[in-house]
Structures are given as structure tokens and as C-alpha cells.
Design a protein around this motif. Structure first.
Motif, PDB file in Angstrom:
ATOM      1  N   SER A 134     -22.958 -10.493   6.028  1.00  0.00           N
ATOM      2  CA  SER A 134     -23.170 -10.178   4.606  1.00  0.00           C
ATOM      3  C   SER A 134     -22.179 -10.920   3.727  1.00  0.00           C
ATOM      4  O   SER A 134     -22.537 -11.419   2.663  1.00  0.00           O
ATOM      5  CB  SER A 134     -23.063  -8.672   4.363  1.00  0.00           C
ATOM      6  OG  SER A 134     -24.139  -8.010   4.965  1.00  0.00           O
ATOM      7  N   GLU A 135     -20.947 -11.013   4.181  1.00  0.00           N
ATOM      8  CA  GLU A 135     -19.931 -11.751   3.420  1.00  0.00           C
ATOM      9  C   GLU A 135     -20.266 -13.241   3.382  1.00  0.00           C
ATOM     10  O   GLU A 135     -20.175 -13.878   2.339  1.00  0.00           O
ATOM     11  CB  GLU A 135     -18.544 -11.523   4.011  1.00  0.00           C
ATOM     12  CG  GLU A 135     -17.459 -12.351   3.366  1.00  0.00           C
ATOM     13  CD  GLU A 135     -17.316 -12.158   1.852  1.00  0.00           C
ATOM     14  OE1 GLU A 135     -16.845 -13.108   1.181  1.00  0.00           O
ATOM     15  OE2 GLU A 135     -17.693 -11.099   1.319  1.00  0.00           O
ATOM     16  N   LEU A 136     -20.681 -13.810   4.512  1.00  0.00           N
ATOM     17  CA  LEU A 136     -21.065 -15.223   4.519  1.00  0.00           C
ATOM     18  C   LEU A 136     -22.296 -15.437   3.645  1.00  0.00           C
ATOM     19  O   LEU A 136     -22.357 -16.404   2.878  1.00  0.00           O
ATOM     20  CB  LEU A 136     -21.324 -15.723   5.938  1.00  0.00           C
ATOM     21  CG  LEU A 136     -21.800 -17.177   6.033  1.00  0.00           C
ATOM     22  CD1 LEU A 136     -20.817 -18.134   5.360  1.00  0.00           C
ATOM     23  CD2 LEU A 136     -22.034 -17.560   7.484  1.00  0.00           C
ATOM     24  N   GLU A 137     -23.270 -14.560   3.711  1.00  0.00           N
ATOM     25  CA  GLU A 137     -24.461 -14.710   2.875  1.00  0.00           C
ATOM     26  C   GLU A 137     -24.095 -14.691   1.393  1.00  0.00           C
ATOM     27  O   GLU A 137     -24.638 -15.460   0.600  1.00  0.00           O
ATOM     28  CB  GLU A 137     -25.480 -13.619   3.179  1.00  0.00           C
ATOM     29  CG  GLU A 137     -26.771 -13.810   2.405  1.00  0.00           C
ATOM     30  CD  GLU A 137     -27.814 -12.772   2.734  1.00  0.00           C
ATOM     31  OE1 GLU A 137     -28.559 -12.417   1.805  1.00  0.00           O
ATOM     32  OE2 GLU A 137     -27.911 -12.338   3.891  1.00  0.00           O
ATOM     33  N   ARG A 138     -23.141 -13.836   1.018  1.00  0.00           N
ATOM     34  CA  ARG A 138     -22.676 -13.811  -0.370  1.00  0.00           C
ATOM     35  C   ARG A 138     -22.102 -15.176  -0.756  1.00  0.00           C
ATOM     36  O   ARG A 138     -22.401 -15.703  -1.821  1.00  0.00           O
ATOM     37  CB  ARG A 138     -21.615 -12.719  -0.560  1.00  0.00           C
ATOM     38  CG  ARG A 138     -21.127 -12.590  -2.007  1.00  0.00           C
ATOM     39  CD  ARG A 138     -19.834 -11.813  -2.107  1.00  0.00           C
ATOM     40  NE  ARG A 138     -18.715 -12.475  -1.440  1.00  0.00           N
ATOM     41  CZ  ARG A 138     -18.058 -13.527  -1.931  1.00  0.00           C
ATOM     42  NH1 ARG A 138     -18.410 -14.074  -3.075  1.00  0.00           N
ATOM     43  NH2 ARG A 138     -17.057 -14.058  -1.261  1.00  0.00           N
ATOM     44  N   ARG A 139     -21.315 -15.775   0.123  1.00  0.00           N
ATOM     45  CA  ARG A 139     -20.743 -17.100  -0.147  1.00  0.00           C
ATOM     46  C   ARG A 139     -21.831 -18.170  -0.228  1.00  0.00           C
ATOM     47  O   ARG A 139     -21.739 -19.089  -1.044  1.00  0.00           O
ATOM     48  CB  ARG A 139     -19.718 -17.452   0.912  1.00  0.00           C
ATOM     49  CG  ARG A 139     -18.466 -16.587   0.813  1.00  0.00           C
ATOM     50  CD  ARG A 139     -17.416 -16.942   1.836  1.00  0.00           C
ATOM     51  NE  ARG A 139     -17.020 -18.331   1.678  1.00  0.00           N
ATOM     52  CZ  ARG A 139     -16.686 -19.117   2.695  1.00  0.00           C
ATOM     53  NH1 ARG A 139     -16.697 -18.677   3.938  1.00  0.00           N
ATOM     54  NH2 ARG A 139     -16.333 -20.374   2.472  1.00  0.00           N
ATOM     55  N   LEU A 140     -22.858 -18.059   0.611  1.00  0.00           N
ATOM     56  CA  LEU A 140     -23.955 -19.031   0.566  1.00  0.00           C
ATOM     57  C   LEU A 140     -24.679 -18.975  -0.778  1.00  0.00           C
ATOM     58  O   LEU A 140     -25.137 -19.994  -1.284  1.00  0.00           O
ATOM     59  CB  LEU A 140     -24.951 -18.778   1.697  1.00  0.00           C
ATOM     60  CG  LEU A 140     -24.457 -19.031   3.114  1.00  0.00           C
ATOM     61  CD1 LEU A 140     -25.539 -18.661   4.118  1.00  0.00           C
ATOM     62  CD2 LEU A 140     -23.999 -20.460   3.306  1.00  0.00           C
ATOM     63  N   ARG A 141     -24.782 -17.794  -1.352  1.00  0.00           N
ATOM     64  CA  ARG A 141     -25.444 -17.644  -2.646  1.00  0.00           C
ATOM     65  C   ARG A 141     -24.630 -18.268  -3.779  1.00  0.00           C
ATOM     66  O   ARG A 141     -25.187 -18.763  -4.748  1.00  0.00           O
ATOM     67  CB  ARG A 141     -25.696 -16.168  -2.950  1.00  0.00           C
ATOM     68  CG  ARG A 141     -26.732 -15.545  -2.062  1.00  0.00           C
ATOM     69  CD  ARG A 141     -26.970 -14.073  -2.380  1.00  0.00           C
ATOM     70  NE  ARG A 141     -27.879 -13.472  -1.434  1.00  0.00           N
ATOM     71  CZ  ARG A 141     -29.199 -13.619  -1.446  1.00  0.00           C
ATOM     72  NH1 ARG A 141     -29.764 -14.348  -2.377  1.00  0.00           N
ATOM     73  NH2 ARG A 141     -29.943 -13.038  -0.534  1.00  0.00           N
ATOM     74  N   VAL A 142     -23.311 -18.258  -3.635  1.00  0.00           N
ATOM     75  CA  VAL A 142     -22.432 -18.719  -4.709  1.00  0.00           C
ATOM     76  C   VAL A 142     -21.961 -20.156  -4.500  1.00  0.00           C
ATOM     77  O   VAL A 142     -21.949 -20.946  -5.443  1.00  0.00           O
ATOM     78  CB  VAL A 142     -21.207 -17.775  -4.836  1.00  0.00           C
ATOM     79  CG1 VAL A 142     -20.233 -18.269  -5.885  1.00  0.00           C
ATOM     80  CG2 VAL A 142     -21.660 -16.362  -5.134  1.00  0.00           C
ATOM     81  N   GLU A 143     -21.570 -20.497  -3.287  1.00  0.00           N
ATOM     82  CA  GLU A 143     -20.979 -21.807  -3.020  1.00  0.00           C
ATOM     83  C   GLU A 143     -21.404 -22.359  -1.655  1.00  0.00           C
ATOM     84  O   GLU A 143     -20.578 -22.514  -0.760  1.00  0.00           O
ATOM     85  CB  GLU A 143     -19.459 -21.714  -3.093  1.00  0.00           C
ATOM     86  CG  GLU A 143     -18.892 -20.629  -2.202  1.00  0.00           C
ATOM     87  CD  GLU A 143     -17.401 -20.420  -2.369  1.00  0.00           C
ATOM     88  OE1 GLU A 143     -16.774 -20.046  -1.380  1.00  0.00           O
ATOM     89  OE2 GLU A 143     -16.870 -20.628  -3.467  1.00  0.00           O
ATOM     90  N   PRO A 144     -22.670 -22.669  -1.468  1.00  0.00           N
ATOM     91  CA  PRO A 144     -23.141 -23.064  -0.139  1.00  0.00           C
ATOM     92  C   PRO A 144     -22.480 -24.323   0.409  1.00  0.00           C
ATOM     93  O   PRO A 144     -22.296 -24.443   1.621  1.00  0.00           O
ATOM     94  CB  PRO A 144     -24.644 -23.256  -0.324  1.00  0.00           C
ATOM     95  CG  PRO A 144     -24.819 -23.534  -1.778  1.00  0.00           C
ATOM     96  CD  PRO A 144     -23.746 -22.728  -2.459  1.00  0.00           C
ATOM     97  N   TRP A 145     -22.097 -25.246  -0.455  1.00  0.00           N
ATOM     98  CA  TRP A 145     -21.486 -26.483   0.019  1.00  0.00           C
ATOM     99  C   TRP A 145     -20.068 -26.243   0.528  1.00  0.00           C
ATOM    100  O   TRP A 145     -19.595 -26.959   1.403  1.00  0.00           O
ATOM    101  CB  TRP A 145     -21.475 -27.543  -1.085  1.00  0.00           C
ATOM    102  CG  TRP A 145     -22.844 -28.011  -1.428  1.00  0.00           C
ATOM    103  CD1 TRP A 145     -23.563 -27.699  -2.541  1.00  0.00           C
ATOM    104  CD2 TRP A 145     -23.692 -28.857  -0.650  1.00  0.00           C
ATOM    105  NE1 TRP A 145     -24.796 -28.300  -2.507  1.00  0.00           N
ATOM    106  CE2 TRP A 145     -24.897 -29.025  -1.356  1.00  0.00           C
ATOM    107  CE3 TRP A 145     -23.545 -29.498   0.583  1.00  0.00           C
ATOM    108  CZ2 TRP A 145     -25.950 -29.792  -0.863  1.00  0.00           C
ATOM    109  CZ3 TRP A 145     -24.593 -30.269   1.065  1.00  0.00           C
ATOM    110  CH2 TRP A 145     -25.781 -30.411   0.336  1.00  0.00           C
ATOM    111  N   GLU A 146     -19.376 -25.223  -0.004  1.00  0.00           N
ATOM    112  CA  GLU A 146     -18.019 -24.924   0.418  1.00  0.00           C
ATOM    113  C   GLU A 146     -17.962 -23.867   1.518  1.00  0.00           C
ATOM    114  O   GLU A 146     -16.928 -23.681   2.154  1.00  0.00           O
ATOM    115  CB  GLU A 146     -17.179 -24.446  -0.770  1.00  0.00           C
ATOM    116  CG  GLU A 146     -16.812 -25.554  -1.746  1.00  0.00           C
ATOM    117  CD  GLU A 146     -17.948 -25.889  -2.709  1.00  0.00           C
ATOM    118  OE1 GLU A 146     -18.683 -24.971  -3.090  1.00  0.00           O
ATOM    119  OE2 GLU A 146     -18.099 -27.069  -3.064  1.00  0.00           O
TER     120      GLU A 146
END
Length: 82
Positions: free
Chosen positions: A27-39
Motif C-alpha cells: 500500500s505504501e509503494l502503491e501510494r508512491r507510484l501514484r505520486v512519483e512513479p519515476w522515483e
């Protein structure tokens, strides 16, 4: 800008079977993918420019494609180390 996240059929099946700790990390990684997928991840060695991999804590990793034109991240593979 917020990206959508979609799942390849097999990746969705694996996501549904993750145990609680792995599900929280995902869930934490998915949140990051939504905001900053390249990073959130790193380009796969020798892979295509838009295909990246990212770990979700010590539980596993995801392979995904960033589609800037669609503002979408397609998760094509999930590996649960568990």
C-alpha cells in the motif's frame, strides 16, 4: 499530478493473496507510484526506459510500466518473497 494504478491479471491475483505485513508495505509503494512513479523504483537493467522495478519493504518487488501519456502505472508483475 496523480497517476492511476492498474494491474495485469496475474499481478492482481498475487496482490490479493499478500499477507497483512506485505499488504501494508505494498500500500505504501502503491501510494508512491501514484505520486512519483519515476522515483519509486529503478529502471530494469537492460530494460525499456519506461519499465521499472521497486521493492515493497522486505516482502517483495513489483515490475511496472509508467505511461505518462495516460497518466497511468501498469503493474505487470508482483513477486512476494514471503
Amino acid at each position: 499530478m496523480s497517476y492511476g494504478v492498474e494491474y495485469h491479471v496475474e499481478a492482481e491475483e498475487i496482490r490479493r493473496t499478500l499477507p497483512a505485513a506485505a499488504r501494508r508495505a505494498w500500500s505504501e509503494l502503491e501510494r508512491r507510484l501514484r505520486v512519483e512513479p519515476w522515483e519509486a523504483g529503478a529502471r530494469m537493467s537492460g530494460g525499456l526506459k519506461d519499465t521499472l522495478e521497486a521493492a515493497f519493504a522486505a516482502h517483495g518487488f513489483a515490475t511496472y510500466i509508467v505511461q505518462d501519456q495516460r497518466v497511468m502505472v501498469s503493474v505487470i508483475n508482483l513477486v512476494w518473497i514471503g
